[in-house]
Design a protein around this motif. Structure first.
Motif, PDB file in Angstrom:
ATOM      1  N   TYR A 130      -1.900   3.038   5.454  1.00 25.00           N
ATOM      2  CA  TYR A 130      -0.732   2.180   5.567  1.00 25.00           C
ATOM      3  C   TYR A 130      -1.091   0.925   6.359  1.00 25.00           C
ATOM      4  N   GLN A 176       0.792  -1.847   8.799  1.00 27.06           N
ATOM      5  CA  GLN A 176       2.025  -2.131   9.521  1.00 27.06           C
ATOM      6  C   GLN A 176       1.934  -3.489  10.197  1.00 27.06           C
ATOM      7  N   PRO A 202       5.606   0.815   8.240  1.00 26.98           N
ATOM      8  CA  PRO A 202       4.324   0.983   7.542  1.00 26.98           C
ATOM      9  C   PRO A 202       4.489   0.777   6.033  1.00 26.98           C
ATOM     10  N   LEU A 225      -1.665  -3.664  11.996  1.00 27.19           N
ATOM     11  CA  LEU A 225      -2.112  -2.343  12.424  1.00 27.19           C
ATOM     12  C   LEU A 225      -2.327  -1.512  11.159  1.00 27.19           C
ATOM     13  N   LEU A 257      -2.895   2.072   9.618  1.00 26.76           N
ATOM     14  CA  LEU A 257      -2.685   3.473   9.973  1.00 26.76           C
ATOM     15  C   LEU A 257      -3.249   4.384   8.890  1.00 26.76           C
ATOM     16  N   TYR A 292       3.321  13.646   7.148  1.00 27.02           N
ATOM     17  CA  TYR A 292       1.996  13.188   7.508  1.00 27.02           C
ATOM     18  C   TYR A 292       1.689  13.394   8.980  1.00 27.02           C
ATOM     19  N   PHE A 300      -0.373  11.143  11.590  1.00 30.43           N
ATOM     20  CA  PHE A 300      -0.950   9.804  11.682  1.00 30.43           C
ATOM     21  C   PHE A 300      -1.981   9.711  12.796  1.00 30.43           C
ATOM     22  N   GLY A 301      -2.934   8.828  12.589  1.00 35.26           N
ATOM     23  CA  GLY A 301      -3.815   8.422  13.671  1.00 35.26           C
ATOM     24  C   GLY A 301      -3.143   7.313  14.476  1.00 35.26           C
ATOM     25  N   SER A 302      -3.826   6.870  15.517  1.00 39.87           N
ATOM     26  CA  SER A 302      -3.262   5.820  16.375  1.00 39.87           C
ATOM     27  C   SER A 302      -3.444   4.420  15.803  1.00 39.87           C
ATOM     28  N   TYR A 352      10.351   9.799  11.508  1.00 42.06           N
ATOM     29  CA  TYR A 352       9.190   9.723  12.376  1.00 42.06           C
ATOM     30  C   TYR A 352       9.564   8.928  13.615  1.00 42.06           C
ATOM     31  N   GLU A 368       0.616   4.141  19.730  1.00 42.66           N
ATOM     32  CA  GLU A 368       0.371   5.431  19.101  1.00 42.66           C
ATOM     33  C   GLU A 368       0.800   5.365  17.638  1.00 42.66           C
ATOM     34  N   GLY A 369       0.281   6.294  16.832  1.00 38.12           N
ATOM     35  CA  GLY A 369       0.752   6.383  15.462  1.00 38.12           C
ATOM     36  C   GLY A 369       2.091   7.100  15.401  1.00 38.12           C
TER      37      GLY A 369
END
Lengths: 114, 113
Positions: free
Chosen positions: A35, A37, A43, A88, A90, A103, A105-107, B36, B42-43
Motif C-alpha cells: 500500500y 499512504q 492507504p 509511506l 506499507l 492484514y 502491517f509492517g511499520s 484498523y 507505526e503500521g
C-alpha cells in the motif's frame, strides 16, 4: 513475535532514480500486499502477491512492480521516481482466504523523492 | 472514486464517554468490513471486523454496527480511554476479490483526559 518486517525504514531518492523496498511477512502468512499512504490519506492498494505471482493490482502505473520469493518475502520496485511518489509504503501480510483477522502491517518505509 | 468514505477527519471525546466513528461505502459488492487503528510511526493494526451477514459485532470495548441498506457502518468505543487516541481506518473487501482491502481516508480520534 515475528510480525511484518520492512526495510529500510527511511529512504531519500532523487527524481528519476529507482528504488527497491523489502518486506518479510508474518510467520505463517502466504500473501503480501503493498500500500501507498500519502500524508493525510488512507492507504492506497498497489498490488498483492500470492504464490509468487501478482494476484491483484490497484490503479498504479507500470513503474510500480513487485516480486514474491519462495519464502513469501516480497519486494516493491518503483522506477523513474516522481516527486509525487513520496509517501509511506506499507507492506501487509495475510493468510490467503482468511477474511476475519485482516492484514498484519509492517511499520512502513518512508520514501522521500527530491 | 473513493469507495470507502470517512467524512469526519477528526473527532474529540472526553475520557469515559462513547466514541462513534462513521464510515460509508459505495460498492455494493463489499461484503466484509474491518476497522484498523494507527498510531504515529507505526503500521495500522487490526481492530475488529464484521461480515455482511451480521449487523453487529462486539469485542470488549469495541462494537461495530453495519447497516447494509444505508451502506453505512460505525465503530463504537465505550468507554473511551486516552490510549484510544489514534487514526482509525474503515476498510472493506468484496467477495469477488476478497484479499483486496480498500481503505477509507481515516478519522483522527483524540480522547481527552
Amino acid at each position: 513475535d515475528a510480525g511484518v518486517t520492512q526495510s529500510p525504514t527511511h529512504l531519500i531518492k532523487t527524481r528519476g532514480q529507482q528504488v527497491t523496498l523489502r518486506c518479510s511477512p508474518k510467520s505463517g502468512h502466504d500473501t503480501v500486499s503493498w500500500y501507498q499512504q500519502a500524508l493525510g490519506q488512507g492507504p492506497q492498494f498497489i498490488f498483492q502477491y500470492y504464490e509468487e505471482e501478482e494476484r491483484q493490482r490497484g490503479n498504479f502505473p507500470d513503474r510500480f512492480s513487485g516480486h514474491q520469493f519462495p519464502n513469501y518475502s516480497s519486494e516493491l520496485n518503483v522506477n523513474a521516481l516522481l516527486l509525487g511518489d513520496s509517501a509511506l509504503y506499507l507492506c501487509a501480510s495475510s493468510l490467503s482466504g482468511d477474511r476475519v483477522y485482516g492484514y498484519t502491517f509492517g511499520s512502513g518505509t518512508r520514501l522521500t523523492v527530491v | 472514486d473513493q469507495q470507502v468514505k470517512q467524512n469526519s477527519p477528526s473527532l474529540s471525546v472526553q475520557e469515559g464517554r462513547i466514541s462513534i466513528l462513521n464510515c460509508d461505502y459505495t460498492n455494493s459488492m463489499f461484503d466484509y468490513f474491518l476497522w484498523y487503528k494507527k498510531y504515529p510511526a507505526e503500521g495500522p493494526t487490526f481492530l475488529i471486523s464484521i461480515s455482511s451477514i451480521k449487523d453487529k459485532n462486539e469485542d470488549g470495548r469495541f462494537t461495530v454496527f453495519l447497516n447494509k441498506s444505508a451502506k453505512h457502518l460505525s465503530l463504537h468505543i465505550v468507554p473511551s480511554q486516552p490510549g484510544d487516541s489514534a487514526v482509525y481506518f474503515c476498510a472493506a473487501s468484496a467477495w469477488t476479490s476478497y484479499d483486496k482491502v480498500i481503505f477509507g481516508p481515516g478519522t483522527s480520534l483524540s480522547v481527552i483526559p
